[in-house]
Design an enzyme around this catalytic site. Structure first.
Site: not given
Length: 714
Positions: A332, A422, A450, A622
């Protein structure tokens, strides 16, 4: 001061320049001048387009804010709102039906459903653990978690618990590999005769599920079974502690677990300068060459870890073959917003980090493409791109990857694209986003955190949002989850690409995961995120229970279950009859999570970890979790649900609690009782400056404070 090297109109951190020259470029066939001139072209030419796209984001957000402000105090007019979004180009017309045309996709993405891990690439130990999580011991994962419904035993081996684990695994084997007229619990001998498996002298009900073995056919050391595309290995060893007490010598049941893993350069890492980026790229290089190693101390002894070898077997007819020992690795990259001081452009400005990621991570993946049996067996590079806002940004990413392929001399569409669904502008235009990269898309997923963070920021001026637990119950969530699967199937993802679902956030609560996460394959998702190798092994059980592709076939007959109107329902508080204690409790929960996460991010450079919540339950945190928490408090501040004084009091009180929760961490820096705590200041800014942050992202604030912290360290 960072030393810099000038090359092709760029000012490059010298240590990064040296890494590219001495480690990344050799053995790729790409020469230095080609690489750096290509990098300069991407940064200068495509960087301008990147800036333009960010300006579009700002313009659209300003228009949406103004629309809500002009209607303050009025009931929300859904129809007028949709018309307005169409007028400003936020909501685009949906075009004709089509199917993706992606070619050369590995089986782990195209043809088999199973768990997917996400891991910070900057931690070599975690990265290797994740790559090696392709196979997991079902015995170990049941014994060592709460999956058995009871606490994990302390002290030495608990024979009673071990017996219960063995019995439970025998039930699993009976469920999916039944024996004619018998049970695996009664088995005394497994053997192969005439290319068929016999348990004692009885065949399997489905003999085709026996696909291989190791050792001698009359007394195999391993038997390989297959169900719903996933492999299960029965390991026999009468000298083993478990096998010696088992009537047929079964020492373990090892099951195929994490089929794929996303090595993350984004949400779960802390990369704020050249040294951080080199660490991320170095680990990716080690994974792509197969040479990454790490040493660490565990239980008082030194452990040396490398990538697993492939697993050798014999087919039922005795012919040799092997199965992959490691998960398929995707990487990613970062999104379009952030810049990096690793490379400065001709004007001295920081380069867009996502542009640098695209070229460097693909260059590094070329080391794998030259291997006969490496990561991708089809010659593909898999890049997951987060935080894209709508089809224009997906098209830009496709153009970027085309340019990367041209610079590096790769065939067009070698680089495959995973689209993170997202951000709301992507969700409402998902079909057109996929169309914009129809030749290289291999992945879409949903991520509640998100997606909710963006929902709050996009509709910040519309009114106060519901409490977080109630947001999850709103109709837009089910519309979002269902529509993602439906559009993926409409666009021909079955057999070509992954439709993914989000993370299980409680790494220590495996019993609850076994109960709840089966919903993901049940709704037609052929992969879902898990927080650990152990969780991958346990979640794999769900894919034995559910034939995802059969579910998808049924869904394709029914048409869409949700439409864009459902996605545009704003999860505002309907009846605001909250007591003050309920309001403060909600703020406490948000603030405690922010502080617990930011303390490690700023102070220790840890981008993803298990953080105790206000009830001392470990939750995986996160930047996505931080984003939703910060935006939620910012929204309530903006609409005067709470006051600045309320939030400051909660921040100070929660700081003491977080300090107590981290008392055993020698590297932890206290938040409370200090006037110069950078982490505490960062947490305040995330909340009080949350309304002004681009899309509500946490990165600009976190990066600034982490850089300041590193400057003090140096």
């Amino acid at each position: 001061m960072t030393q810099r090297t000038s090359v092709e109109g760029l000012s490059v951190a010298t240590q990064f320049y040296d890494f590219i020259e001495t480690q990344a470029l050799p053995k790729t066939g790409v020469n230095s001048q080609t690489f750096w001139s290509g990098m300069s072209d991407i940064i200068h030419r495509m960087g301008e387009r990147n800036r333009d796209l960010l300006r579009v984001r700002t313009k659209l957000q300003n228009q949406i804010d103004e629309w809500h402000i002009a209607r303050k105090g009025q009931p929300h007019d859904h129809s007028a709102y949709r018309d307005f979004l169409e007028e400003i180009g936020y909501l685009l017309p949906e075009g004709d039906d089509f199917e993706i045309e992606t070619q050369n996709v590995d089986l782990e993405i195209a043809a088999v459903a199973g768990p997917q891990l996400v891991v910070p690439i900057t931690n070599a130990r975690y990265a290797l653990n994740a790559a090696n999580a392709r196979w997991g011991s079902l015995y170990d994962c049941l014994y060592g978690t709460d999956a058995m419904g009871t606490p994990i035993p302390s002290g030495g081996y608990d024979k009673g618990r071990g017996a219960r684990v063995v019995a439970r695994v025998r039930v699993f084997l009976d469920s999916f590999f039944p024996i004619v007229g018998s049970s695996h619990a009664d088995a005394r001998r497994y053997h192969i005769r005439d290319a068929s498996l016999f348990v004692d002298d009885l065949p399997l009900v489905h003999p085709e599920k026996f696909v291989g073995y190791r050792g001698h056919p009359r007394a195999p050391s391993a038997v390989l079974l297959k169900n719903n595309g996933l492999f299960v290995e029965l390991v026999f060893d009468r000298t083993h502690e478990i096998g010696s007490r088992d009537q047929c010598g079964l020492a373990d049941v090892v099951i195929e677990s994490a089929l794929s893993v996303i090595m993350d350069c984004e949400d779960s890492v802390v990369c704020v300068d050249a040294d951080d980026k080199i660490l991320a790229y170095s680990n990716w290089l080690g994974l792509m060459t197969g040479e990454l190693t790490t040493k660490f101390t565990k239980a008082g002894r030194e452990v040396f870890r490398t990538l697993n070898d492939d697993r050798p077997f014999l087919r039922p007819d005795g012919q040799a073959f092997s199965l992959r020992g490691c998960a398929l690795m995707l990487i990613r990259n970062v999104g379009n917003l952030m810049t990096t001081s690793t490379i400065l452009d001709r004007n001295g400005g920081e380069a867009f980090e996502g542009l640098v990621d695209a070229l460097v991570t693909t260059l590094i993946a070329m080391h794998d493409l030259s291997r006969q049996s490496g990561n991708s067996l089809t010659g593909s590079v898999y890049i997951v791109k987060p935080k894209l806002h709508g089809p224009e940004e997906v098209a830009f990413t496709d153009q970027l990857f085309c340019r990367v392929e041209e610079i590096l001399g790769l065939p067009q569409y070698t680089v495959k694209l995973g689209i993170m669904d997202e951000e709301r502008r992507t969700s409402v235009n998902l079909k057109e986003c996929i169309r914009a990269a129809r030749h290289r898309t291999v992945f879409i997923n949903t991520g509640f955190l998100d997606r909710t963070g963006d929902e709050i920021h996009t509709s910040m001026k519309a009114g106060p949002f519901s409490r977080k637990d109630f947001i999850k119950r709103k109709s837009w969530i089910s519309a979002y989850e269902n529509r993602n699967v439906d559009i993926g199937l409409e666009c021909g993802f079955q057999g070509r690409a992954q439709i993914g679902k989000g993370m299980w956030p409680k790494p220590d609560q495996m019993a609850a995961m076994l109960e709840q996460k089966i919903e993901h394959p049940m709704v037609g998702a052929n992969c879902a995120w898990v927080p650990s190798p152990t969780a991958a092994t346990l979640h794999a059980l769900h894919y034995h229970q559910i034939d995802v592709f059969a579910v998808q076939n049924r869904l394709k007959l029914g048409g869409r279950r949700a439409h864009v109107d459902g996605l545009l329902e704003i999860p505002l508080a309907t009846f605001r009859k909250w007591r003050r204690d309920q309001i403060i409790s909600e703020v406490e929960n948000n603030v405690q999570g922010i502080l617990g996460y930011v303390a490690r991010w700023v102070g220790q450079g840890i981008g993803c970890s298990t953080v105790l919540d206000i009830n001392n339950v470990g939750l995986m945190e996160d930047r996505a979790t931080c984003r939703i928490s910060a935006q939620h408090v910012a929204n309530w501040l903006h609409h005067h649900v709470v006051t600045e004084e309320d939030v400051l009091e909660v921040l100070q009180r929660m700081a003491k609690i977080v300090d107590e929760q981290n008392a055993g961490d020698e590297a932890y820096e206290k938040l409370s009782g200090r006037s110069n705590s950078l982490a505490f200041a960062a947490a305040k800014d995330l909340i009080f400056a949350g309304v002004e942050q681009p899309a509500g992202y946490t990165e600009p604030i976190l990066h600034a404070y982490r850089r300041e912290r590193k400057a003090i360290e140096n």
